[in-house]
Design a protein around this motif. Structure first.
Motif, mmCIF file in Angstrom:
data_model
loop_
_atom_site.group_PDB
_atom_site.id
_atom_site.type_symbol
_atom_site.label_atom_id
_atom_site.label_comp_id
_atom_site.label_asym_id
_atom_site.label_seq_id
_atom_site.Cartn_x
_atom_site.Cartn_y
_atom_site.Cartn_z
ATOM 1 N N THR A 76 -6.447 -0.500 8.536
ATOM 2 C CA THR A 76 -5.441 0.233 7.779
ATOM 3 C C THR A 76 -5.437 1.716 8.144
ATOM 4 O OG1 THR A 76 -6.940 0.375 5.891
ATOM 5 C CG2 THR A 76 -5.288 -1.377 5.853
ATOM 6 N N THR A 77 -6.586 2.261 8.510
ATOM 7 C CA THR A 77 -6.623 3.643 8.976
ATOM 8 C C THR A 77 -5.913 3.765 10.317
ATOM 9 O OG1 THR A 77 -8.686 4.021 7.787
ATOM 10 C CG2 THR A 77 -8.138 5.588 9.513
ATOM 11 N N LEU A 78 -6.146 2.811 11.209
ATOM 12 C CA LEU A 78 -5.415 2.792 12.476
ATOM 13 C C LEU A 78 -3.918 2.621 12.237
ATOM 14 C CD1 LEU A 78 -7.703 0.631 14.790
ATOM 15 C CD2 LEU A 78 -7.118 3.047 15.074
ATOM 16 N N HIS A 79 -3.571 1.846 11.235
ATOM 17 C CA HIS A 79 -2.178 1.630 10.862
ATOM 18 C C HIS A 79 -1.516 2.965 10.499
ATOM 19 C CE1 HIS A 79 0.989 0.230 7.996
ATOM 20 N NE2 HIS A 79 1.184 -0.632 8.970
ATOM 21 N N GLN A 80 -2.196 3.764 9.688
ATOM 22 C CA GLN A 80 -1.670 5.079 9.315
ATOM 23 C C GLN A 80 -1.551 5.985 10.545
ATOM 24 O OE1 GLN A 80 -4.546 6.386 6.486
ATOM 25 N NE2 GLN A 80 -3.656 5.247 4.783
ATOM 26 N N PHE A 81 -2.547 5.938 11.407
ATOM 27 C CA PHE A 81 -2.549 6.767 12.611
ATOM 28 C C PHE A 81 -1.386 6.395 13.531
ATOM 29 C CE2 PHE A 81 -4.649 7.747 16.840
ATOM 30 C CZ PHE A 81 -4.403 9.109 16.761
ATOM 31 N N LEU A 82 -1.180 5.103 13.735
ATOM 32 C CA LEU A 82 -0.056 4.661 14.565
ATOM 33 C C LEU A 82 1.285 5.045 13.946
ATOM 34 C CD1 LEU A 82 -0.844 1.163 16.063
ATOM 35 C CD2 LEU A 82 -0.157 3.223 17.264
ATOM 36 N N ALA A 90 3.591 -1.795 17.781
ATOM 37 C CA ALA A 90 2.130 -1.832 17.589
ATOM 38 C C ALA A 90 1.781 -1.640 16.118
ATOM 39 C CB ALA A 90 1.466 -0.753 18.447
ATOM 40 N N HIS A 91 2.510 -0.786 15.434
ATOM 41 C CA HIS A 91 2.326 -0.540 14.012
ATOM 42 C C HIS A 91 2.512 -1.838 13.218
ATOM 43 C CE1 HIS A 91 3.987 1.134 10.109
ATOM 44 N NE2 HIS A 91 2.872 1.827 10.236
ATOM 45 N N THR A 92 3.562 -2.578 13.556
ATOM 46 C CA THR A 92 3.833 -3.857 12.889
ATOM 47 C C THR A 92 2.741 -4.872 13.184
ATOM 48 O OG1 THR A 92 6.203 -3.439 13.004
ATOM 49 C CG2 THR A 92 5.519 -5.717 12.655
ATOM 50 N N GLN A 151 0.069 -6.923 10.746
ATOM 51 C CA GLN A 151 -0.147 -8.365 10.740
ATOM 52 C C GLN A 151 -1.640 -8.689 10.841
ATOM 53 O OE1 GLN A 151 2.483 -9.379 13.977
ATOM 54 N NE2 GLN A 151 4.133 -9.958 12.589
ATOM 55 N N ALA A 152 -2.352 -7.940 11.666
ATOM 56 C CA ALA A 152 -3.803 -8.149 11.788
ATOM 57 C C ALA A 152 -4.505 -7.806 10.470
ATOM 58 C CB ALA A 152 -4.368 -7.299 12.929
ATOM 59 N N ALA A 153 -4.120 -6.716 9.846
ATOM 60 C CA ALA A 153 -4.734 -6.333 8.567
ATOM 61 C C ALA A 153 -4.438 -7.372 7.489
ATOM 62 C CB ALA A 153 -4.240 -4.948 8.141
ATOM 63 N N ALA A 154 -3.231 -7.918 7.485
ATOM 64 C CA ALA A 154 -2.882 -8.951 6.506
ATOM 65 C C ALA A 154 -3.720 -10.207 6.717
ATOM 66 C CB ALA A 154 -1.392 -9.286 6.597
ATOM 67 N N ALA A 155 -3.952 -10.577 7.971
ATOM 68 C CA ALA A 155 -4.779 -11.755 8.263
ATOM 69 C C ALA A 155 -6.228 -11.523 7.836
ATOM 70 C CB ALA A 155 -4.698 -12.096 9.746
ATOM 71 N N VAL A 156 -6.744 -10.319 8.054
ATOM 72 C CA VAL A 156 -8.117 -10.007 7.629
ATOM 73 C C VAL A 156 -8.210 -10.023 6.104
ATOM 74 C CG1 VAL A 156 -9.883 -8.186 7.591
ATOM 75 C CG2 VAL A 156 -8.738 -8.762 9.731
ATOM 76 N N HIS A 157 -7.202 -9.495 5.421
ATOM 77 C CA HIS A 157 -7.187 -9.519 3.959
ATOM 78 C C HIS A 157 -7.198 -10.961 3.445
ATOM 79 C CE1 HIS A 157 -4.978 -9.490 0.024
ATOM 80 N NE2 HIS A 157 -5.903 -8.576 -0.228
ATOM 81 N N ASP A 158 -6.376 -11.811 4.050
ATOM 82 C CA ASP A 158 -6.349 -13.222 3.648
ATOM 83 C C ASP A 158 -7.699 -13.894 3.907
ATOM 84 O OD1 ASP A 158 -3.722 -12.822 2.924
ATOM 85 O OD2 ASP A 158 -2.899 -13.806 4.711
ATOM 86 N N ALA A 159 -8.297 -13.606 5.059
ATOM 87 C CA ALA A 159 -9.604 -14.192 5.381
ATOM 88 C C ALA A 159 -10.670 -13.732 4.391
ATOM 89 C CB ALA A 159 -10.014 -13.816 6.809
ATOM 90 N N PHE A 160 -10.600 -12.480 3.968
ATOM 91 C CA PHE A 160 -11.541 -11.942 2.987
ATOM 92 C C PHE A 160 -11.542 -12.798 1.729
ATOM 93 C CE2 PHE A 160 -12.316 -9.359 -0.772
ATOM 94 C CZ PHE A 160 -13.509 -8.715 -0.481
ATOM 95 N N HIS A 161 -10.358 -13.141 1.243
ATOM 96 C CA HIS A 161 -10.265 -13.911 0.000
ATOM 97 C C HIS A 161 -10.602 -15.388 0.187
ATOM 98 C CE1 HIS A 161 -9.066 -10.794 -2.709
ATOM 99 N NE2 HIS A 161 -8.187 -10.350 -1.823
ATOM 100 N N LEU A 162 -10.639 -15.868 1.416
ATOM 101 C CA LEU A 162 -10.992 -17.265 1.657
ATOM 102 C C LEU A 162 -12.489 -17.471 1.848
ATOM 103 C CD1 LEU A 162 -8.040 -18.323 3.956
ATOM 104 C CD2 LEU A 162 -8.408 -18.912 1.549
ATOM 105 N N HIS A 216 3.109 -0.965 1.327
ATOM 106 C CA HIS A 216 4.256 -0.152 0.926
ATOM 107 C C HIS A 216 4.817 0.614 2.128
ATOM 108 C CE1 HIS A 216 4.122 -1.021 -3.296
ATOM 109 N NE2 HIS A 216 2.849 -0.684 -3.360
ATOM 110 N N VAL A 217 3.947 1.119 2.970
ATOM 111 C CA VAL A 217 4.387 1.871 4.151
ATOM 112 C C VAL A 217 5.129 0.959 5.110
ATOM 113 C CG1 VAL A 217 3.586 3.145 6.183
ATOM 114 C CG2 VAL A 217 2.555 3.590 3.952
ATOM 115 N N ILE A 218 4.552 -0.189 5.412
ATOM 116 C CA ILE A 218 5.159 -1.078 6.411
ATOM 117 C C ILE A 218 6.482 -1.638 5.905
ATOM 118 C CG2 ILE A 218 3.941 -3.202 5.778
ATOM 119 C CD1 ILE A 218 4.549 -2.123 9.358
ATOM 120 N N ARG A 219 6.587 -1.908 4.625
ATOM 121 C CA ARG A 219 7.828 -2.487 4.092
ATOM 122 C C ARG A 219 8.954 -1.463 4.013
ATOM 123 N NH1 ARG A 219 3.831 -5.599 1.829
ATOM 124 N NH2 ARG A 219 4.152 -7.821 2.205
#
Length: 150
Positions: free
Chosen positions: A46-52, A73-75, A79-90, A126-129
């Motif tokens: 997410t920090t890289l996301h903000q930087f990009l 690349a930002h998008t 997608q990678a951050a969303a997949a990691v978030h989902d994996a965290f909860h699984l 919120h930023v990406i949307r």
């Protein structure tokens, strides 16, 4: 007296972060993924996301083609951050507080500390949307369109 930075020393913090990621990649190869590692990786993404996002905004007016690639690349980073978030909860929870660690955005400010990954994820969302359409978020990675010399 400070010495001028050499061209290769222009981004020491990025190089240090990359070195840290390489170190943890080698160290984690022997152990399974756990919530602590995924939380740290999500924070990095997410920090890289903000930087990009900032790089793309700066590059877009003078160099529109470069800005479009950075936006892509930002998008993809989202997608990678969303997949990691989902994996965290699984992943299984180490203790018996699993009911407290589920993702409930409506009660994030009062939630347990483990939900900081959800707070971080919602803030990045919120930023990406604001800048990306839902169809772009669901589009698979497209081919590389710039010529590269090897």
């Amino acid at each position: 007296m400070t010495q001028p930075l050499l061209p290769c020393d222009g981004h020491p913090y990025l190089r240090a972060a990359s070195a840290g990621i390489r170190h943890h990649t080698r160290a984690a190869s022997a152990s399974p993924a756990d919530r602590v590692h995924l939380d740290a990786l999500h924070a990095h993404l997410t920090t890289l996301h903000q930087f990009l996002d900032r790089l793309g905004e700066a590059a877009r007016p003078p160099h529109p083609a470069s800005g479009r690639h950075l936006a892509t690349a930002h998008t993809r980073l989202w997608q990678a951050a969303a997949a990691v978030h989902d994996a965290f909860h699984l992943l299984p929870v180490a203790d018996e507080t699993s009911a407290q660690t589920e993702c409930h955005p409506e009660r994030l400010p009062e939630g347990p500390p483990v939900l900081t990954i959800c707070q971080r994820h919602l803030a990045a969302g919120h930023v990406i949307r604001r800048k990306t359409t839902p169809s772009d978020l669901n589009t698979p990675l497209h081919g590389h369109t710039t010529p590269c010399s090897q």
